[in-house]
Design a protein around this motif. Sequence first.
Motif, PDB file in Angstrom:
ATOM      1  N   GLU A  20       0.825  -1.209   0.000  1.00 42.19           N
ATOM      2  CA  GLU A  20       0.000   0.000   0.000  1.00 42.19           C
ATOM      3  C   GLU A  20       0.861   1.261   0.000  1.00 42.19           C
ATOM      4  OE1 GLU A  20      -3.280   0.315  -0.350  1.00 42.19           O
ATOM      5  OE2 GLU A  20      -3.408  -1.852  -0.606  1.00 42.19           O
ATOM      6  N   LYS A  21       1.999   1.224   0.685  1.00 38.80           N
ATOM      7  CA  LYS A  21       2.926   2.353   0.732  1.00 38.80           C
ATOM      8  C   LYS A  21       4.347   1.829   0.729  1.00 38.80           C
ATOM      9  CE  LYS A  21      -0.111   5.502   3.313  1.00 38.80           C
ATOM     10  NZ  LYS A  21      -0.248   6.357   4.522  1.00 38.80           N
ATOM     11  N   ASN A  22       5.266   2.646   0.191  1.00 39.04           N
ATOM     12  CA  ASN A  22       6.680   2.271   0.240  1.00 39.04           C
ATOM     13  C   ASN A  22       7.329   2.852   1.489  1.00 39.04           C
ATOM     14  OD1 ASN A  22       7.064   4.986  -0.313  1.00 39.04           O
ATOM     15  ND2 ASN A  22       7.976   4.659  -2.332  1.00 39.04           N
ATOM     16  N   ALA A  23       8.639   2.731   1.580  1.00 38.30           N
ATOM     17  CA  ALA A  23       9.346   3.180   2.784  1.00 38.30           C
ATOM     18  C   ALA A  23       9.228   4.688   3.005  1.00 38.30           C
ATOM     19  CB  ALA A  23      10.814   2.775   2.702  1.00 38.30           C
ATOM     20  N   LYS A  24       8.972   5.433   1.917  1.00 41.98           N
ATOM     21  CA  LYS A  24       8.820   6.884   2.027  1.00 41.98           C
ATOM     22  C   LYS A  24       7.373   7.289   2.312  1.00 41.98           C
ATOM     23  CE  LYS A  24      12.625   7.924  -1.163  1.00 41.98           C
ATOM     24  NZ  LYS A  24      12.996   8.575  -2.447  1.00 41.98           N
ATOM     25  N   GLY A  25       6.482   6.325   2.406  1.00 45.92           N
ATOM     26  CA  GLY A  25       5.082   6.626   2.632  1.00 45.92           C
ATOM     27  C   GLY A  25       4.307   6.963   1.380  1.00 45.92           C
ATOM     28  N   GLU A  26       4.908   6.734   0.205  1.00 42.39           N
ATOM     29  CA  GLU A  26       4.252   7.035  -1.065  1.00 42.39           C
ATOM     30  C   GLU A  26       3.303   5.900  -1.462  1.00 42.39           C
ATOM     31  OE1 GLU A  26       8.065   9.399  -3.037  1.00 42.39           O
ATOM     32  OE2 GLU A  26       7.967   7.199  -3.066  1.00 42.39           O
ATOM     33  N   THR A  27       2.177   6.262  -2.062  1.00 38.80           N
ATOM     34  CA  THR A  27       1.210   5.244  -2.463  1.00 38.80           C
ATOM     35  C   THR A  27       1.462   4.724  -3.873  1.00 38.80           C
ATOM     36  OG1 THR A  27      -0.321   6.983  -3.174  1.00 38.80           O
ATOM     37  CG2 THR A  27      -0.585   6.111  -0.932  1.00 38.80           C
ATOM     38  N   THR A  28       2.216   5.447  -4.685  1.00 42.84           N
ATOM     39  CA  THR A  28       2.686   4.941  -5.977  1.00 42.84           C
ATOM     40  C   THR A  28       4.156   5.289  -6.120  1.00 42.84           C
ATOM     41  OG1 THR A  28       2.172   6.936  -7.275  1.00 42.84           O
ATOM     42  CG2 THR A  28       0.421   5.285  -7.046  1.00 42.84           C
ATOM     43  N   TRP A  29       4.877   4.437  -6.815  1.00 43.18           N
ATOM     44  CA  TRP A  29       6.308   4.658  -7.047  1.00 43.18           C
ATOM     45  C   TRP A  29       6.750   3.755  -8.184  1.00 43.18           C
ATOM     46  CZ3 TRP A  29       4.114   2.064  -3.060  1.00 43.18           C
ATOM     47  CH2 TRP A  29       4.430   0.710  -2.898  1.00 43.18           C
TER      48      TRP A  29
END
Length: 224
Positions: A20-29
């Motif tokens: 749902e989120k990456n290590a940076k808290g982004e929802t898409t990457w």
Amino acid sequence: MSDTTAWDTYARRKPGGRREKNAKGETTWFNWTQYPDHGPGIEVLGAKAGASALELGCGTAGNLAHVATLGHRAVGVDVSPVQLKAARERWGDLPGLELHQRGALDFMSETADRFDAVYSVFGAIWFTDPDQMLPAIRQALKPGGVLAFSQRPPVEGCYGCQASYINQADDPNPLVVKRWDHAPDAWTAMLGQHGFQTPIAVEIAPPEGWKTGTLLVRALAPTP
């Protein structure tokens, strides 16, 4: 056994899709490697505002969703209806996102569209004969457009067409699909032979504690 069956089986063996989120808290990457939060991102495509990008073998469309959220036209093709069903359920409402159940070569032969970037992340470019794939991509790219793809580096001495095995949960006999493994210098030579400019192929080192890196290849379509 059809490729659709093989890739549907692969999808069912790897449920869940992207976090749902990456290590940076982004929802898409965008991620080129097989490791989370590792390696370069969408900057590899050099996409300017409003660009169009085609992903070959988009799977559940995690990378493609990021392309769309940045305001680009994001077109994905995949042979697997199971993969695309998951992609539509999660990302189907994103503006600019288009998903097509087609083989990569079939789609490119049928569309009149030309793209600013064509890319593949452990996707269709890995699993298609380069002598068929590279001319089709060149035709699908705008002049000066970017081709970029990633896959596992080859095992030393094992080059050209190789076998990949997809295990079925209830069958001891795995499904087999073909993949094409080449060393970096072989990829750059092939890209040059097919008219691409400034080809680069590099191996991205794995995170600490892992052994296998990621081969990342990039080139430009010729300009008039």
